[in-house]
Motif scaffolding. Structure first.
Motif, mmCIF file in Angstrom:
data_model
loop_
_atom_site.group_PDB
_atom_site.id
_atom_site.type_symbol
_atom_site.label_atom_id
_atom_site.label_comp_id
_atom_site.label_asym_id
_atom_site.label_seq_id
_atom_site.Cartn_x
_atom_site.Cartn_y
_atom_site.Cartn_z
ATOM 1 N N PRO A 32 30.932 34.055 29.691
ATOM 2 C CA PRO A 32 31.884 33.209 30.424
ATOM 3 C C PRO A 32 31.429 32.934 31.852
ATOM 4 N N LYS A 33 31.963 31.879 32.424
ATOM 5 C CA LYS A 33 31.761 31.633 33.839
ATOM 6 C C LYS A 33 32.615 32.611 34.637
ATOM 7 N N PHE A 34 32.195 32.852 35.860
ATOM 8 C CA PHE A 34 32.894 33.801 36.724
ATOM 9 C C PHE A 34 34.381 33.444 36.817
ATOM 10 N N GLU A 35 34.667 32.196 37.151
ATOM 11 C CA GLU A 35 36.057 31.796 37.357
ATOM 12 C C GLU A 35 36.877 31.883 36.068
ATOM 13 N N GLU A 36 36.234 31.622 34.921
ATOM 14 C CA GLU A 36 36.939 31.721 33.641
ATOM 15 C C GLU A 36 37.332 33.168 33.352
ATOM 16 N N TYR A 37 36.416 34.073 33.614
ATOM 17 C CA TYR A 37 36.689 35.494 33.365
ATOM 18 C C TYR A 37 37.799 36.003 34.279
ATOM 19 N N VAL A 38 37.740 35.631 35.551
ATOM 20 C CA VAL A 38 38.762 36.071 36.506
ATOM 21 C C VAL A 38 40.141 35.582 36.080
ATOM 22 N N THR A 39 40.225 34.329 35.658
ATOM 23 C CA THR A 39 41.507 33.768 35.224
ATOM 24 C C THR A 39 42.024 34.465 33.969
ATOM 25 N N LEU A 46 32.614 34.313 47.238
ATOM 26 C CA LEU A 46 33.410 35.402 47.796
ATOM 27 C C LEU A 46 34.883 35.285 47.414
ATOM 28 N N SER A 47 35.389 34.075 47.326
ATOM 29 C CA SER A 47 36.789 33.884 46.932
ATOM 30 C C SER A 47 37.025 34.389 45.511
ATOM 31 N N LYS A 48 36.087 34.088 44.611
ATOM 32 C CA LYS A 48 36.208 34.571 43.233
ATOM 33 C C LYS A 48 36.051 36.087 43.172
ATOM 34 N N LEU A 49 35.114 36.612 43.958
ATOM 35 C CA LEU A 49 34.893 38.058 43.981
ATOM 36 C C LEU A 49 36.111 38.789 44.539
ATOM 37 N N ASP A 50 36.735 38.210 45.548
ATOM 38 C CA ASP A 50 37.937 38.791 46.150
ATOM 39 C C ASP A 50 39.057 38.888 45.115
ATOM 40 N N LYS A 51 39.246 37.824 44.365
ATOM 41 C CA LYS A 51 40.303 37.822 43.346
ATOM 42 C C LYS A 51 40.004 38.838 42.253
ATOM 43 N N LEU A 52 38.735 38.919 41.853
ATOM 44 C CA LEU A 52 38.339 39.897 40.840
ATOM 45 C C LEU A 52 38.597 41.319 41.327
ATOM 46 N N ALA A 53 38.193 41.615 42.556
ATOM 47 C CA ALA A 53 38.357 42.963 43.100
ATOM 48 C C ALA A 53 39.825 43.345 43.224
ATOM 49 N N SER A 54 40.642 42.419 43.681
ATOM 50 C CA SER A 54 42.068 42.702 43.869
ATOM 51 C C SER A 54 42.769 42.959 42.541
ATOM 52 N N ASN A 55 42.410 42.184 41.516
ATOM 53 C CA ASN A 55 43.085 42.307 40.223
ATOM 54 C C ASN A 55 42.576 43.476 39.386
ATOM 55 N N SER A 56 41.323 43.876 39.609
ATOM 56 C CA SER A 56 40.714 44.899 38.745
ATOM 57 C C SER A 56 40.579 46.247 39.438
ATOM 58 N N ARG A 57 41.255 46.451 40.518
ATOM 59 C CA ARG A 57 41.085 47.670 41.317
ATOM 60 C C ARG A 57 41.178 48.927 40.446
ATOM 61 N N GLY A 58 40.147 49.761 40.544
ATOM 62 C CA GLY A 58 40.129 51.015 39.807
ATOM 63 C C GLY A 58 39.651 50.916 38.373
ATOM 64 N N LYS A 59 39.288 49.706 37.899
ATOM 65 C CA LYS A 59 38.919 49.535 36.495
ATOM 66 C C LYS A 59 37.424 49.311 36.281
ATOM 67 N N ILE A 60 36.714 48.827 37.287
ATOM 68 C CA ILE A 60 35.288 48.531 37.150
ATOM 69 C C ILE A 60 34.477 49.683 37.741
ATOM 70 N N LYS A 61 33.482 50.143 36.970
ATOM 71 C CA LYS A 61 32.679 51.289 37.396
ATOM 72 C C LYS A 61 31.237 50.922 37.750
ATOM 73 N N HIS A 62 30.742 49.831 37.186
ATOM 74 C CA HIS A 62 29.344 49.428 37.407
ATOM 75 C C HIS A 62 29.333 47.934 37.710
ATOM 76 N N LEU A 63 28.773 47.569 38.868
ATOM 77 C CA LEU A 63 28.854 46.180 39.319
ATOM 78 C C LEU A 63 27.500 45.692 39.815
ATOM 79 N N PHE A 64 27.115 44.506 39.344
ATOM 80 C CA PHE A 64 25.902 43.839 39.816
ATOM 81 C C PHE A 64 26.320 42.681 40.711
ATOM 82 N N LEU A 65 25.769 42.639 41.935
ATOM 83 C CA LEU A 65 26.166 41.617 42.897
ATOM 84 C C LEU A 65 24.956 41.021 43.603
ATOM 85 N N PRO A 66 24.998 39.722 43.899
ATOM 86 C CA PRO A 66 24.007 39.158 44.818
ATOM 87 C C PRO A 66 24.334 39.623 46.233
#
Length: 226
Positions: free
Chosen positions: A42-49, A75-95
């Motif tokens: 999926p695209k980043f924005e699709e997954y976040v939604t 960053l806007s998409k990453l911010d939304k992802l981080a806020s909604n998934s707090r405490g659920k993601i353990k391994h993250l790849f970022l530019p």
């Protein structure tokens, strides 16, 4: 179900709703999802939604900064992802865009939003992209603001595994960056370098900036001429 191969887990998800729920819990732990929009992902924005409704995030996420988008958009998409998934993601790849300024500060503020369960971080070092209809260029600006900014960021003590990919950055940029990363990640015990330059390795071996380091892995990419 933890003993079942991933292929069998996917088969179990078609038995009934109960089996599907249990199987998907294990699949979300094992499989890394790439938010690129390519090869069926999926695209980043699709997954976040989608996940803002479902809430069952994968524990391993690979995000992508596309060269034709502004970094603020990413960053806007990453911010939304981080806020909604707090405490659920353990391994993250970022530019990891190597530039100073407000975007840089916001990047680290967002990292803190992921919470204390984020223990593994992969940073793909890159310069800032500029895109036109016919050309893609990068900006290799004065790194002083960027390096100074690294020194002033609050630490991320939950990170115990750090991976650094540096194939697309200017020579010596990796070594200078690594020297500043230690205070940001004081509890890193495992460090991985993907395609590093010699300067980065020398910096690591001579003045190890990670005091709790117990494992070092270096992977160099080999290219074969056609």
């Amino acid at each position: 179900m933890s003993f079942l191969p991933t292929v069998d887990l996917l088969t179990c998800s078609t038995v009934n709703a109960t089996w599907e729920g249990e199987a998907r819990k294990h699949v979300r732990v094992r499989i890394s999802i790439r938010l690129t929009g390519y090869a069926g992902y999926p695209k980043f924005e699709e997954y976040v939604t989608l996940m803002s409704v479902r809430g069952n995030y994968h524990e391993r996420l690979h995000t992508c900064y596309r060269y034709f988008e502004e970094f603020q958009q990413f960053l806007s998409k990453l911010d939304k992802l981080a806020s909604n998934s707090r405490g659920k993601i353990k391994h993250l790849f970022l530019p990891f865009i190597m530039q100073g300024g407000p975007e840089f500060r916001r990047f680290f503020e967002i990292l803190h939003l992921f919470g204390h369960n984020l223990s593994a971080l992969e940073l793909s070092l890159c310069h800032h992209y500029h895109y036109t209809d016919t050309l893609v260029t990068t900006t290799i600006a004065d790194m002083s603001p960027f390096l100074t900014g690294l020194s002033s960021r609050p630490p991320l003590p939950s990170i115990t595994k750090l991976s650094i990919c540096s194939w697309s950055v200017a020579k010596n940029a990796t070594g200078l960056t690594v020297a500043k990363l230690g205070p940001l990640f004081p509890n890193v015990s495992t460090l991985e370098y993907f395609d590093p330059d010699r300067n980065a390795i020398e910096m690591q071996l001579i003045a190890n900036p990670f005091p709790r380091l117990s494992a070092l892995r270096i992977m160099d990419i080999e290219y074969t001429a056609p």
